[in-house]
Scaffold this motif. Structure first.
Motif, PDB file in Angstrom:
ATOM      1  N   SER A 157       0.830  -1.198   0.000  1.00 52.84           N
ATOM      2  CA  SER A 157       0.000   0.000   0.000  1.00 52.84           C
ATOM      3  C   SER A 157       0.866   1.250   0.000  1.00 52.84           C
ATOM      4  O   SER A 157       2.064   1.218   0.285  1.00 52.84           O
ATOM      5  CB  SER A 157      -0.905  -0.010   1.230  1.00 52.84           C
ATOM      6  OG  SER A 157      -1.602   1.210   1.353  1.00 52.84           O
ATOM      7  N   ALA A 158       0.210   2.380  -0.287  1.00 53.54           N
ATOM      8  CA  ALA A 158       0.897   3.670  -0.233  1.00 53.54           C
ATOM      9  C   ALA A 158       0.920   4.225   1.184  1.00 53.54           C
ATOM     10  O   ALA A 158       1.501   5.279   1.428  1.00 53.54           O
ATOM     11  CB  ALA A 158       0.211   4.667  -1.164  1.00 53.54           C
ATOM     12  N   ALA A 159       0.294   3.535   2.130  1.00 50.86           N
ATOM     13  CA  ALA A 159       0.275   3.963   3.528  1.00 50.86           C
ATOM     14  C   ALA A 159       0.516   2.742   4.407  1.00 50.86           C
ATOM     15  O   ALA A 159       0.223   1.611   4.015  1.00 50.86           O
ATOM     16  CB  ALA A 159      -1.065   4.615   3.869  1.00 50.86           C
ATOM     17  N   PRO A 160       1.045   2.936   5.602  1.00 54.02           N
ATOM     18  CA  PRO A 160       1.317   1.798   6.481  1.00 54.02           C
ATOM     19  C   PRO A 160       0.039   1.158   7.006  1.00 54.02           C
ATOM     20  O   PRO A 160      -0.993   1.820   7.151  1.00 54.02           O
ATOM     21  CB  PRO A 160       2.125   2.426   7.626  1.00 54.02           C
ATOM     22  CG  PRO A 160       1.703   3.865   7.636  1.00 54.02           C
ATOM     23  CD  PRO A 160       1.455   4.220   6.198  1.00 54.02           C
ATOM     24  N   ARG A 161       0.122  -0.114   7.289  1.00 51.54           N
ATOM     25  CA  ARG A 161      -1.007  -0.808   7.910  1.00 51.54           C
ATOM     26  C   ARG A 161      -1.155  -0.349   9.352  1.00 51.54           C
ATOM     27  O   ARG A 161      -0.193  -0.392  10.131  1.00 51.54           O
ATOM     28  CB  ARG A 161      -0.796  -2.322   7.862  1.00 51.54           C
ATOM     29  CG  ARG A 161      -1.821  -3.080   8.700  1.00 51.54           C
ATOM     30  CD  ARG A 161      -1.635  -4.564   8.632  1.00 51.54           C
ATOM     31  NE  ARG A 161      -2.379  -5.221   9.697  1.00 51.54           N
ATOM     32  CZ  ARG A 161      -2.662  -6.507   9.723  1.00 51.54           C
ATOM     33  NH1 ARG A 161      -2.252  -7.287   8.740  1.00 51.54           N
ATOM     34  NH2 ARG A 161      -3.338  -7.025  10.717  1.00 51.54           N
ATOM     35  N   PRO A 162      -2.335   0.068   9.756  1.00 49.74           N
ATOM     36  CA  PRO A 162      -2.537   0.476  11.151  1.00 49.74           C
ATOM     37  C   PRO A 162      -2.793  -0.747  12.026  1.00 49.74           C
ATOM     38  O   PRO A 162      -3.085  -1.831  11.524  1.00 49.74           O
ATOM     39  CB  PRO A 162      -3.790   1.359  11.073  1.00 49.74           C
ATOM     40  CG  PRO A 162      -4.571   0.766   9.936  1.00 49.74           C
ATOM     41  CD  PRO A 162      -3.541   0.297   8.932  1.00 49.74           C
ATOM     42  N   PRO A 163      -2.712  -0.591  13.347  1.00 48.92           N
ATOM     43  CA  PRO A 163      -3.107  -1.682  14.243  1.00 48.92           C
ATOM     44  C   PRO A 163      -4.595  -2.011  14.045  1.00 48.92           C
ATOM     45  O   PRO A 163      -5.423  -1.103  13.944  1.00 48.92           O
ATOM     46  CB  PRO A 163      -2.848  -1.110  15.640  1.00 48.92           C
ATOM     47  CG  PRO A 163      -1.862  -0.007  15.422  1.00 48.92           C
ATOM     48  CD  PRO A 163      -2.190   0.578  14.082  1.00 48.92           C
ATOM     49  N   ILE A 164      -4.905  -3.293  13.966  1.00 51.50           N
ATOM     50  CA  ILE A 164      -6.273  -3.736  13.733  1.00 51.50           C
ATOM     51  C   ILE A 164      -6.618  -4.841  14.722  1.00 51.50           C
ATOM     52  O   ILE A 164      -5.860  -5.804  14.868  1.00 51.50           O
ATOM     53  CB  ILE A 164      -6.461  -4.249  12.290  1.00 51.50           C
ATOM     54  CG1 ILE A 164      -6.179  -3.131  11.281  1.00 51.50           C
ATOM     55  CG2 ILE A 164      -7.868  -4.810  12.077  1.00 51.50           C
ATOM     56  CD1 ILE A 164      -6.089  -3.601   9.837  1.00 51.50           C
ATOM     57  N   VAL A 165      -7.742  -4.717  15.393  1.00 54.08           N
ATOM     58  CA  VAL A 165      -8.240  -5.759  16.282  1.00 54.08           C
ATOM     59  C   VAL A 165      -8.949  -6.804  15.429  1.00 54.08           C
ATOM     60  O   VAL A 165      -9.963  -6.512  14.796  1.00 54.08           O
ATOM     61  CB  VAL A 165      -9.202  -5.188  17.337  1.00 54.08           C
ATOM     62  CG1 VAL A 165      -9.745  -6.302  18.240  1.00 54.08           C
ATOM     63  CG2 VAL A 165      -8.509  -4.122  18.182  1.00 54.08           C
ATOM     64  N   GLY A 166      -8.416  -8.010  15.390  1.00 49.32           N
ATOM     65  CA  GLY A 166      -8.968  -9.051  14.541  1.00 49.32           C
ATOM     66  C   GLY A 166     -10.225  -9.683  15.096  1.00 49.32           C
ATOM     67  O   GLY A 166     -10.598  -9.500  16.261  1.00 49.32           O
ATOM     68  N   ARG A 167     -10.868 -10.483  14.264  1.00 53.64           N
ATOM     69  CA  ARG A 167     -12.125 -11.128  14.643  1.00 53.64           C
ATOM     70  C   ARG A 167     -11.952 -12.055  15.840  1.00 53.64           C
ATOM     71  O   ARG A 167     -12.836 -12.146  16.693  1.00 53.64           O
ATOM     72  CB  ARG A 167     -12.678 -11.897  13.452  1.00 53.64           C
ATOM     73  CG  ARG A 167     -13.237 -11.011  12.354  1.00 53.64           C
ATOM     74  CD  ARG A 167     -13.564 -11.810  11.115  1.00 53.64           C
ATOM     75  NE  ARG A 167     -14.605 -12.799  11.323  1.00 53.64           N
ATOM     76  CZ  ARG A 167     -15.909 -12.578  11.127  1.00 53.64           C
ATOM     77  NH1 ARG A 167     -16.329 -11.374  10.733  1.00 53.64           N
ATOM     78  NH2 ARG A 167     -16.786 -13.544  11.311  1.00 53.64           N
ATOM     79  N   GLY A 168     -10.826 -12.747  15.903  1.00 47.40           N
ATOM     80  CA  GLY A 168     -10.595 -13.623  17.040  1.00 47.40           C
ATOM     81  C   GLY A 168     -10.506 -12.858  18.344  1.00 47.40           C
ATOM     82  O   GLY A 168     -10.949 -13.334  19.390  1.00 47.40           O
ATOM     83  N   ALA A 169      -9.960 -11.650  18.289  1.00 45.35           N
ATOM     84  CA  ALA A 169      -9.782 -10.847  19.493  1.00 45.35           C
ATOM     85  C   ALA A 169     -11.103 -10.269  19.996  1.00 45.35           C
ATOM     86  O   ALA A 169     -11.288 -10.111  21.208  1.00 45.35           O
ATOM     87  CB  ALA A 169      -8.773  -9.731  19.238  1.00 45.35           C
ATOM     88  N   TRP A 170     -12.019  -9.920  19.073  1.00 47.03           N
ATOM     89  CA  TRP A 170     -13.326  -9.449  19.551  1.00 47.03           C
ATOM     90  C   TRP A 170     -14.353 -10.577  19.628  1.00 47.03           C
ATOM     91  O   TRP A 170     -15.534 -10.335  19.898  1.00 47.03           O
ATOM     92  CB  TRP A 170     -13.827  -8.253  18.768  1.00 47.03           C
ATOM     93  CG  TRP A 170     -14.097  -8.347  17.306  1.00 47.03           C
ATOM     94  CD1 TRP A 170     -13.273  -7.981  16.288  1.00 47.03           C
ATOM     95  CD2 TRP A 170     -15.323  -8.773  16.651  1.00 47.03           C
ATOM     96  NE1 TRP A 170     -13.882  -8.156  15.061  1.00 47.03           N
ATOM     97  CE2 TRP A 170     -15.148  -8.636  15.256  1.00 47.03           C
ATOM     98  CE3 TRP A 170     -16.556  -9.250  17.124  1.00 47.03           C
ATOM     99  CZ2 TRP A 170     -16.130  -8.965  14.325  1.00 47.03           C
ATOM    100  CZ3 TRP A 170     -17.542  -9.584  16.193  1.00 47.03           C
ATOM    101  CH2 TRP A 170     -17.324  -9.444  14.819  1.00 47.03           C
ATOM    102  N   HIS A 171     -13.871 -11.801  19.432  1.00 47.26           N
ATOM    103  CA  HIS A 171     -14.679 -13.010  19.611  1.00 47.26           C
ATOM    104  C   HIS A 171     -15.880 -13.058  18.685  1.00 47.26           C
ATOM    105  O   HIS A 171     -17.008 -13.332  19.099  1.00 47.26           O
ATOM    106  CB  HIS A 171     -15.125 -13.153  21.071  1.00 47.26           C
ATOM    107  CG  HIS A 171     -13.978 -13.194  22.039  1.00 47.26           C
ATOM    108  ND1 HIS A 171     -13.055 -14.214  22.074  1.00 47.26           N
ATOM    109  CD2 HIS A 171     -13.593 -12.310  22.991  1.00 47.26           C
ATOM    110  CE1 HIS A 171     -12.156 -13.976  23.011  1.00 47.26           C
ATOM    111  NE2 HIS A 171     -12.452 -12.822  23.583  1.00 47.26           N
ATOM    112  N   ALA A 172     -15.613 -12.813  17.404  1.00 50.63           N
ATOM    113  CA  ALA A 172     -16.658 -13.005  16.398  1.00 50.63           C
ATOM    114  C   ALA A 172     -17.131 -14.452  16.432  1.00 50.63           C
ATOM    115  O   ALA A 172     -16.348 -15.372  16.668  1.00 50.63           O
ATOM    116  CB  ALA A 172     -16.119 -12.662  15.010  1.00 50.63           C
TER     117      ALA A 172
END
Length: 244
Positions: free
Chosen positions: A41-56
């Motif tokens: 990408s032209a921008a850095p990946r930000p921190p992302i809370v994944g599905r496992g972490a929010w218990h989808a």
């Protein structure tokens, strides 16, 4: 934005469950990407809370994710929740939203690709890998080649929009958008559904960063957040310029 409303008890965390703290959730899950990721990408990946972490609830997901090419448009939404929530309660709000989207709306999974809370925390929405162009269910007629980013809350006229929320939307949007596309520009898109504002097959020019209302009969993302789209575009462009 949800197309049909349900009782507030389903949509919003009850006040009796809220705790008196207001900090963003800080856990980050690993990337669930399957197959080859998109180009850098032209921008850095930000921190992302994944599905496992929010218990989808992965048992709710009806079909495997589908992919729809590079991202040309960022669609901004709001979810319809009340705004006074504690950010630590965002995961349980997402779980309720996932259930409503699948069981209430009949979709395969949560509709949005990403959700950002008022503290600026970014959550993975629809399954399929945050590094992939997962086709969402967020913009009738324009789900292909787009990413849906929803602000957790309701942003009608006069409602303050937290800067952290604006920055969070800009960060994930700048990362997902194809590298050669200017967030401040426009792009050619073709409607795939007569239920949008445009006939199926009709070619339109959309802002690269658009609101849901730009392609569908809705007030989403609310007047207050819609008025912040220029600020989001500007911040996205800054993030991408700083990377190059």
């Amino acid at each position: 934005m949800w197309l049909r409303r349900t009782a507030l008890g389903v949509m919003v965390v009850p006040l009796t469950l809220l705790v008196f703290r207001d900090a963003p959730v800080r856990f980050i899950a690993s990337d669930r990407t399957t197959g080859k990721p998109e180009a850098a990408s032209a921008a850095p990946r930000p921190p992302i809370v994944g599905r496992g972490a929010w218990h989808a609830d992965e048992k709710l997901v009806k079909e495997q994710a589908t992919y729809a090419g590079v991202v040309k448009v960022v669609f901004v939404h709001h979810t319809g929740h009340t705004n006074g929530y504690d950010c630590a309660d965002a995961p349980k709000m997402l779980r309720a939203m996932e259930e409503q989207h699948v069981r209430g709306e009949g979709w395969d999974d949560i509709g949005y690709n990403f959700v950002v809370d008022r503290c600026g925390t970014i959550y993975e929405g629809r399954a399929g890998g945050v590094g992939r162009t997962v086709r969402g269910a967020h913009a009738t007629g324009f789900n292909a080649h787009s990413v849906g980013i929803a602000a957790l809350g309701t942003f009608g006229p006069g409602v303050p929009v937290p800067k952290a929320l604006i920055d969070g939307i800009a960060k994930v949007g700048a990362w997902k958008l194809r590298g050669d596309i200017d967030p401040r520009g426009t792009v050619r898109m073709v409607s795939t559904n007569d239920e949008s504002l445009y006939r199926r097959g009709e070619e339109v020019r959309l802002n690269v960063v658009s609101g849901h209302r730009d392609t569908f009969r809705t007030k989403c993302p609310g007047d207050a957040l819609y008025a912040q789209l220029p600020a989001i575009r500007k911040e996205m462009a800054r993030l991408r310029t700083d990377r190059t």
